[in-house]
Write a protein that holds these residues in place. Structure first.
Motif, PDB file in Angstrom:
ATOM      1  N   ALA A 177      75.870  33.817  52.529  1.00 16.20           N
ATOM      2  CA  ALA A 177      76.063  32.386  51.970  1.00 16.20           C
ATOM      3  C   ALA A 177      75.064  31.769  51.506  1.00 16.20           C
ATOM      4  O   ALA A 177      75.287  31.101  50.492  1.00 16.20           O
ATOM      5  CB  ALA A 177      76.372  31.534  53.431  1.00 16.20           C
ATOM      6  N   GLU A 178      73.923  31.994  51.719  1.00 14.94           N
ATOM      7  CA  GLU A 178      72.658  31.448  51.499  1.00 14.94           C
ATOM      8  C   GLU A 178      72.467  31.882  50.040  1.00 14.94           C
ATOM      9  O   GLU A 178      72.044  31.487  49.087  1.00 14.94           O
ATOM     10  CB  GLU A 178      71.496  31.791  52.193  1.00 14.94           C
ATOM     11  CG  GLU A 178      71.222  31.135  53.577  1.00 14.94           C
ATOM     12  CD  GLU A 178      72.318  31.846  54.588  1.00 14.94           C
ATOM     13  OE1 GLU A 178      72.789  32.879  54.393  1.00 14.94           O
ATOM     14  OE2 GLU A 178      72.557  31.058  55.495  1.00 14.94           O
ATOM     15  N   MET A 183      72.876  31.052  44.171  1.00 16.29           N
ATOM     16  CA  MET A 183      73.337  31.709  42.748  1.00 16.29           C
ATOM     17  C   MET A 183      74.183  30.382  42.153  1.00 16.29           C
ATOM     18  O   MET A 183      74.101  30.261  40.911  1.00 16.29           O
ATOM     19  CB  MET A 183      74.273  32.639  43.079  1.00 16.29           C
ATOM     20  CG  MET A 183      74.770  33.268  41.793  1.00 16.29           C
ATOM     21  SD  MET A 183      76.067  34.682  42.071  1.00 16.29           S
ATOM     22  CE  MET A 183      75.077  35.799  43.237  1.00 16.29           C
ATOM     23  N   MET A 184      74.979  29.752  43.128  1.00 13.79           N
ATOM     24  CA  MET A 184      75.794  28.347  42.344  1.00 13.79           C
ATOM     25  C   MET A 184      74.627  27.400  42.002  1.00 13.79           C
ATOM     26  O   MET A 184      75.019  27.025  40.900  1.00 13.79           O
ATOM     27  CB  MET A 184      76.701  27.884  43.477  1.00 13.79           C
ATOM     28  CG  MET A 184      77.733  28.772  43.913  1.00 13.79           C
ATOM     29  SD  MET A 184      78.852  28.856  42.452  1.00 13.79           S
ATOM     30  CE  MET A 184      79.092  27.291  41.767  1.00 13.79           C
ATOM     31  N   GLU A 189      73.033  24.666  36.939  1.00 18.57           N
ATOM     32  CA  GLU A 189      71.827  24.105  36.384  1.00 18.57           C
ATOM     33  C   GLU A 189      72.216  24.427  34.736  1.00 18.57           C
ATOM     34  O   GLU A 189      71.870  23.671  33.732  1.00 18.57           O
ATOM     35  CB  GLU A 189      70.557  24.345  36.862  1.00 18.57           C
ATOM     36  CG  GLU A 189      70.004  23.912  37.875  1.00 18.57           C
ATOM     37  CD  GLU A 189      69.943  22.224  38.035  1.00 18.57           C
ATOM     38  OE1 GLU A 189      69.225  22.067  37.170  1.00 18.57           O
ATOM     39  OE2 GLU A 189      70.586  21.598  38.495  1.00 18.57           O
ATOM     40  N   ILE A 190      72.483  25.649  34.583  1.00 20.30           N
ATOM     41  CA  ILE A 190      72.686  26.389  33.085  1.00 20.30           C
ATOM     42  C   ILE A 190      73.966  25.398  32.428  1.00 20.30           C
ATOM     43  O   ILE A 190      73.906  24.994  31.341  1.00 20.30           O
ATOM     44  CB  ILE A 190      72.899  27.802  33.322  1.00 20.30           C
ATOM     45  CG1 ILE A 190      71.356  28.428  33.552  1.00 20.30           C
ATOM     46  CG2 ILE A 190      73.462  28.219  31.673  1.00 20.30           C
ATOM     47  CD1 ILE A 190      71.665  29.955  33.699  1.00 20.30           C
ATOM     48  N   ALA A 191      75.062  25.368  33.355  1.00 23.33           N
ATOM     49  CA  ALA A 191      76.121  24.625  33.080  1.00 23.33           C
ATOM     50  C   ALA A 191      76.037  23.277  32.576  1.00 23.33           C
ATOM     51  O   ALA A 191      76.530  22.772  31.507  1.00 23.33           O
ATOM     52  CB  ALA A 191      77.226  24.726  33.982  1.00 23.33           C
ATOM     53  N   MET A 218      83.727  26.825  47.264  1.00 25.71           N
ATOM     54  CA  MET A 218      83.142  28.226  47.821  1.00 25.71           C
ATOM     55  C   MET A 218      83.056  28.454  49.233  1.00 25.71           C
ATOM     56  O   MET A 218      83.256  29.456  49.645  1.00 25.71           O
ATOM     57  CB  MET A 218      81.649  28.105  47.299  1.00 25.71           C
ATOM     58  CG  MET A 218      81.430  28.148  45.476  1.00 25.71           C
ATOM     59  SD  MET A 218      82.110  29.379  44.975  1.00 25.71           S
ATOM     60  CE  MET A 218      81.694  31.087  45.809  1.00 25.71           C
ATOM     61  N   ARG A 219      82.946  27.484  49.822  1.00 28.13           N
ATOM     62  CA  ARG A 219      82.971  27.397  51.292  1.00 28.13           C
ATOM     63  C   ARG A 219      84.452  27.907  51.663  1.00 28.13           C
ATOM     64  O   ARG A 219      84.590  28.818  52.552  1.00 28.13           O
ATOM     65  CB  ARG A 219      82.738  25.929  52.087  1.00 28.13           C
ATOM     66  CG  ARG A 219      81.253  25.721  51.988  1.00 28.13           C
ATOM     67  CD  ARG A 219      80.951  24.597  53.177  1.00 28.13           C
ATOM     68  NE  ARG A 219      81.523  23.401  52.564  1.00 28.13           N
ATOM     69  CZ  ARG A 219      81.093  22.486  51.585  1.00 28.13           C
ATOM     70  NH1 ARG A 219      79.791  22.693  51.347  1.00 28.13           N
ATOM     71  NH2 ARG A 219      81.694  21.130  51.438  1.00 28.13           N
TER      72      ARG A 219
END
Length: 237
Positions: A177-178, A183-184, A189-191, A218-219
């Motif tokens: 999960a971490e 990753m998210m 940030e890029i998006a 995501m959860r």
């Protein structure tokens, strides 16, 4: 957000300008590098043809020049996207995207234009193609409607495949999960940076709201994946 804007700064030498491929070669190279099908439609004009046309027209500032300016549709003249990369070279923008995403610069730009120039009857692909250099600073040639449609389709296909790859990785249990949260954060940030380059000014509240929606989804994905794996293990026993 980290400052990525330096990646788009100009400063190419005259030699680099001379060595840059024309629009046809760029499009073919992009498709080949991205493992997509070769485009069956090419831009209407090459850089050389445009140069010859400009030379033939001369430097007339009389009525003909005014007519040419008037020929550009009003909504094209007012289009304000991508102003933050005025003067940036196609290759520089393309390299930035290819290092961080699966899409090319032309696919990114044309996908945005297709979203912005959509009417009740469809996308104005002819308008986009004919005015591409006026709409996007780093695009230097016009495109046929078929080439516009091909780039839009390539963008959609890559987003779909990228999404499937990411969700599989998230559901497979390969990441903790971490690790997924980290990753998210990186991809978000890029998006957000790409949206800012397009001219979208996100408020802090909007950023937080978007991040919360993504985290919530995501959860749910992680929980559903965990439940599914538990059921499979139970069935095996």
């Amino acid at each position: 957000m980290t400052d990525e804007s330096d990646q788009f700064e100009t400063g190419a030498s005259d030699a680099e300008e001379t060595a840059r491929p024309d629009a046809d070669a760029r499009a073919e190279a992009d498709d080949a590098a991205a493992d997509t099908e070769p485009a069956d439609a090419e831009p209407e004009t090459s850089g050389a043809a445009a140069a010859e046309s400009t030379a033939a027209a001369g430097d007339d500032s009389g009525p003909d020049a005014e007519d040419a300016e008037d020929a550009v549709p009003e909504d094209v003249q007012k289009y304000a996207r991508f102003k933050k990369v005025d003067g940036a070279q196609y290759d520089r923008v393309n390299d930035f995207l290819r290092q961080r995403t699966y899409v090319t610069a032309r696919e990114w730009a044309i996908a945005r234009l297709c979203a912005d120039f959509r009417t009740e009857t469809g996308v104005e692909m002819t308008k986009i193609g004919n005015n591409l250099p006026e709409l996007v600073p780093f695009m230097t040639d016009t495109y046929t409607p078929q080439a516009v449609n091909q780039a839009r389709s390539a963008f959609r296909d890559k987003v779909r495949k990228s999404g499937a790859t990411f969700l599989y990785g998230a559901m497979s249990g390969f990441f903790t999960a971490e690790e997924l949260d980290e990753m998210m954060y990186e991809v978000t940030e890029i998006a957000k940076f790409l949206l800012e380059v397009e001219g979208v000014d996100l408020s802090v509240e909007e950023e937080l709201e978007a991040e919360e929606r993504i985290s919530s989804v995501m959860r749910e994905v992680r929980e559903a994946s965990t439940d599914l794996r538990k059921e499979e293990l139970s069935d095996e026993e």
